[in-house]
Design a protein around this motif. Structure first.
Motif, PDB file in Angstrom:
ATOM      1  N   ASN A 109       5.687  -2.718  -8.891  1.00  0.00           N
ATOM      2  CA  ASN A 109       5.167  -1.334  -8.418  1.00  0.00           C
ATOM      3  C   ASN A 109       5.337  -0.398  -9.896  1.00  0.00           C
ATOM      4  O   ASN A 109       6.353  -0.250 -10.510  1.00  0.00           O
ATOM      5  CB  ASN A 109       6.012  -0.757  -7.617  1.00  0.00           C
ATOM      6  CG  ASN A 109       5.843  -1.486  -6.085  1.00  0.00           C
ATOM      7  OD1 ASN A 109       5.030  -2.131  -6.077  1.00  0.00           O
ATOM      8  ND2 ASN A 109       6.803  -1.783  -5.436  1.00  0.00           N
ATOM      9  N   GLN A 134       4.657   3.691 -11.351  1.00  0.00           N
ATOM     10  CA  GLN A 134       4.240   5.117 -11.060  1.00  0.00           C
ATOM     11  C   GLN A 134       4.083   6.011 -12.120  1.00  0.00           C
ATOM     12  O   GLN A 134       4.864   5.710 -13.092  1.00  0.00           O
ATOM     13  CB  GLN A 134       5.345   5.513 -10.088  1.00  0.00           C
ATOM     14  CG  GLN A 134       5.251   7.112  -9.612  1.00  0.00           C
ATOM     15  CD  GLN A 134       6.319   7.368  -8.584  1.00  0.00           C
ATOM     16  OE1 GLN A 134       7.200   6.873  -8.236  1.00  0.00           O
ATOM     17  NE2 GLN A 134       6.273   8.714  -8.142  1.00  0.00           N
ATOM     18  N   ALA A 149       1.212   9.513  -8.960  1.00  0.00           N
ATOM     19  CA  ALA A 149       0.103   8.441  -8.764  1.00  0.00           C
ATOM     20  C   ALA A 149       1.176   7.003  -8.858  1.00  0.00           C
ATOM     21  O   ALA A 149       1.882   6.807  -9.634  1.00  0.00           O
ATOM     22  CB  ALA A 149      -0.709   8.380  -9.891  1.00  0.00           C
ATOM     23  N   LYS A 150       0.679   6.281  -7.800  1.00  0.00           N
ATOM     24  CA  LYS A 150       1.450   4.885  -7.779  1.00  0.00           C
ATOM     25  C   LYS A 150       0.221   3.694  -7.756  1.00  0.00           C
ATOM     26  O   LYS A 150      -0.876   3.950  -7.033  1.00  0.00           O
ATOM     27  CB  LYS A 150       2.051   4.628  -6.449  1.00  0.00           C
ATOM     28  CG  LYS A 150       3.197   5.850  -6.555  1.00  0.00           C
ATOM     29  CD  LYS A 150       4.193   5.753  -4.999  1.00  0.00           C
ATOM     30  CE  LYS A 150       5.247   6.822  -5.105  1.00  0.00           C
ATOM     31  NZ  LYS A 150       6.156   6.712  -4.186  1.00  0.00           N
ATOM     32  N   THR A 151       0.909   2.421  -8.074  1.00  0.00           N
ATOM     33  CA  THR A 151      -0.178   1.482  -7.929  1.00  0.00           C
ATOM     34  C   THR A 151       0.840   0.108  -7.955  1.00  0.00           C
ATOM     35  O   THR A 151       1.907   0.282  -8.210  1.00  0.00           O
ATOM     36  CB  THR A 151      -1.394   1.295  -8.894  1.00  0.00           C
ATOM     37  OG1 THR A 151      -2.184   0.128  -8.511  1.00  0.00           O
ATOM     38  CG2 THR A 151      -0.725   1.006 -10.329  1.00  0.00           C
ATOM     39  N   SER A 152       0.426  -0.899  -7.670  1.00  0.00           N
ATOM     40  CA  SER A 152       1.062  -2.299  -7.751  1.00  0.00           C
ATOM     41  C   SER A 152       0.117  -3.349  -8.734  1.00  0.00           C
ATOM     42  O   SER A 152      -1.041  -2.993  -8.672  1.00  0.00           O
ATOM     43  CB  SER A 152       1.337  -2.898  -6.531  1.00  0.00           C
ATOM     44  OG  SER A 152       0.148  -3.199  -5.572  1.00  0.00           O
ATOM     45  N   VAL A 153       0.859  -4.077  -9.151  1.00  0.00           N
ATOM     46  CA  VAL A 153       0.313  -5.285  -9.970  1.00  0.00           C
ATOM     47  C   VAL A 153       0.910  -6.685  -9.765  1.00  0.00           C
ATOM     48  O   VAL A 153       2.216  -6.503  -9.411  1.00  0.00           O
ATOM     49  CB  VAL A 153       0.176  -4.792 -11.117  1.00  0.00           C
ATOM     50  CG1 VAL A 153       1.521  -4.855 -11.916  1.00  0.00           C
ATOM     51  CG2 VAL A 153      -0.520  -5.928 -12.027  1.00  0.00           C
ATOM     52  N   ASN A 193      -6.660   6.964 -14.009  1.00  0.00           N
ATOM     53  CA  ASN A 193      -8.385   6.684 -13.373  1.00  0.00           C
ATOM     54  C   ASN A 193      -8.498   7.857 -12.572  1.00  0.00           C
ATOM     55  O   ASN A 193      -8.156   7.728 -11.627  1.00  0.00           O
ATOM     56  CB  ASN A 193      -8.167   5.528 -12.675  1.00  0.00           C
ATOM     57  CG  ASN A 193      -9.354   5.035 -11.892  1.00  0.00           C
ATOM     58  OD1 ASN A 193     -10.648   5.691 -12.302  1.00  0.00           O
ATOM     59  ND2 ASN A 193      -9.441   4.357 -10.961  1.00  0.00           N
ATOM     60  N   GLY A 251      -5.665   9.362 -10.367  1.00  0.00           N
ATOM     61  CA  GLY A 251      -4.733   8.310  -9.949  1.00  0.00           C
ATOM     62  C   GLY A 251      -4.465   7.351 -11.383  1.00  0.00           C
ATOM     63  O   GLY A 251      -4.970   7.632 -12.395  1.00  0.00           O
ATOM     64  N   THR A 276      -4.470   2.914 -12.715  1.00  0.00           N
ATOM     65  CA  THR A 276      -4.806   1.555 -12.481  1.00  0.00           C
ATOM     66  C   THR A 276      -4.332   0.849 -13.464  1.00  0.00           C
ATOM     67  O   THR A 276      -3.858   1.286 -14.368  1.00  0.00           O
ATOM     68  CB  THR A 276      -6.415   1.406 -12.474  1.00  0.00           C
ATOM     69  OG1 THR A 276      -6.442   0.275 -11.895  1.00  0.00           O
ATOM     70  CG2 THR A 276      -6.988   1.504 -13.752  1.00  0.00           C
ATOM     71  N   THR A 277      -4.068  -0.437 -13.247  1.00  0.00           N
ATOM     72  CA  THR A 277      -3.572  -1.412 -14.142  1.00  0.00           C
ATOM     73  C   THR A 277      -4.636  -2.429 -14.802  1.00  0.00           C
ATOM     74  O   THR A 277      -5.579  -2.790 -14.022  1.00  0.00           O
ATOM     75  CB  THR A 277      -2.341  -2.285 -13.547  1.00  0.00           C
ATOM     76  OG1 THR A 277      -3.023  -2.990 -12.340  1.00  0.00           O
ATOM     77  CG2 THR A 277      -1.246  -1.533 -13.063  1.00  0.00           C
TER      78      THR A 277
END
Length: 218
Positions: free
Chosen positions: A79, A81, A85-89, A106, A109, A111-112
């Motif tokens: 994960n 952060q 903003a958070k995202t997972s990969v 992005n 937010g 992105t990866t």
């Protein structure tokens, strides 16, 4: 020392940021892959799994981790952060593959962007220079010898890289996007035989940014 633990489908891999031997479980050397995180956002980033965390700065060498040796074929998850903003990969690396997981702004937010590199040649008397294009609006990135406009790498598409062996000389470069200069001259200094280097083109709030890092493995 802070640690980053990748969750795998079949086994748990533990990575320690900046440790000499961060991987507790891996396959034979011929089956190993290599993964690193690169912060191409404009704020500090954290890559976490459970209570474990690795922090990446927003500037300088500390914005990118070293390449960690991981077990090829294992499904790795983390994960990410940046601010709120958070995202997972998730990523799976093939044997001998070098994977860069870039964290990119992005809008409001993040992105990866996953960029994979499978070296096909090695020359102990040469240095290896790569150009990573992390800017989705840069259709064709390139890298020239500064002031001479001699092309080193050309037509690098978004979310990809190219790599080239060069003589181990003192090298200053200029990144370009769609035939226009990006940022200032990038001084790679004295290249060393057998070493790998990466120049990165990435988006910014006001203008595209560039930086370079000497690739290293754990």
């Amino acid at each position: 020392m802070k640690k980053l633990i990748f969750a795998c489908l079949t086994s748990a891999l533990t990575l320690a940021a900046h440790a000499d031997n961060p991987l507790y479980e891996t396959g034979p050397a011929q089956d190993s892959s290599f993964v690193r995180f690169l912060n191409a956002s404009e704020d500090k980033a954290n890559v976490v799994n459970g209570a474990a965390k690795v922090a990446l700065a927003a500037q300088g060498d500390a914005r990118v981790s070293r390449f960690y040796s991981v077990k090829a074929g294992a499904k790795l998850a983390a994960n990410v952060q940046v601010g709120n903003a958070k995202t997972s990969v998730e990523v799976v690396a093939k044997p001998g593959e070098f994977v860069t997981i870039a964290i990119v702004s992005n809008g409001t937010g993040i992105t990866t962007v996953v960029v994979k590199d499978t070296p096909t040649d090695f020359n102990a008397s040469k240095a290896s220079v790569a150009l990573l294009n992390l800017d989705s609006t840069c259709n064709a990135a390139g890298l020239n010898v500064a002031e001479k406009n001699t092309a080193i790498l050309e037509a690098v598409k978004p979310a990809s890289l190219q790599r080239r062996l060069v003589n181990p000389i003192s090298l200053k470069t200029q990144a370009i996007c769609d035939a226009k200069d990006v940022g200032k001259t990038i001084d790679l200094g004295q290249l060393q035989p057998g070493e790998r280097y990466s120049v990165v083109v990435m988006p910014g709030k006001k203008a595209r940014q560039t930086f370079f890092v000497r690739d290293s493995t754990s």
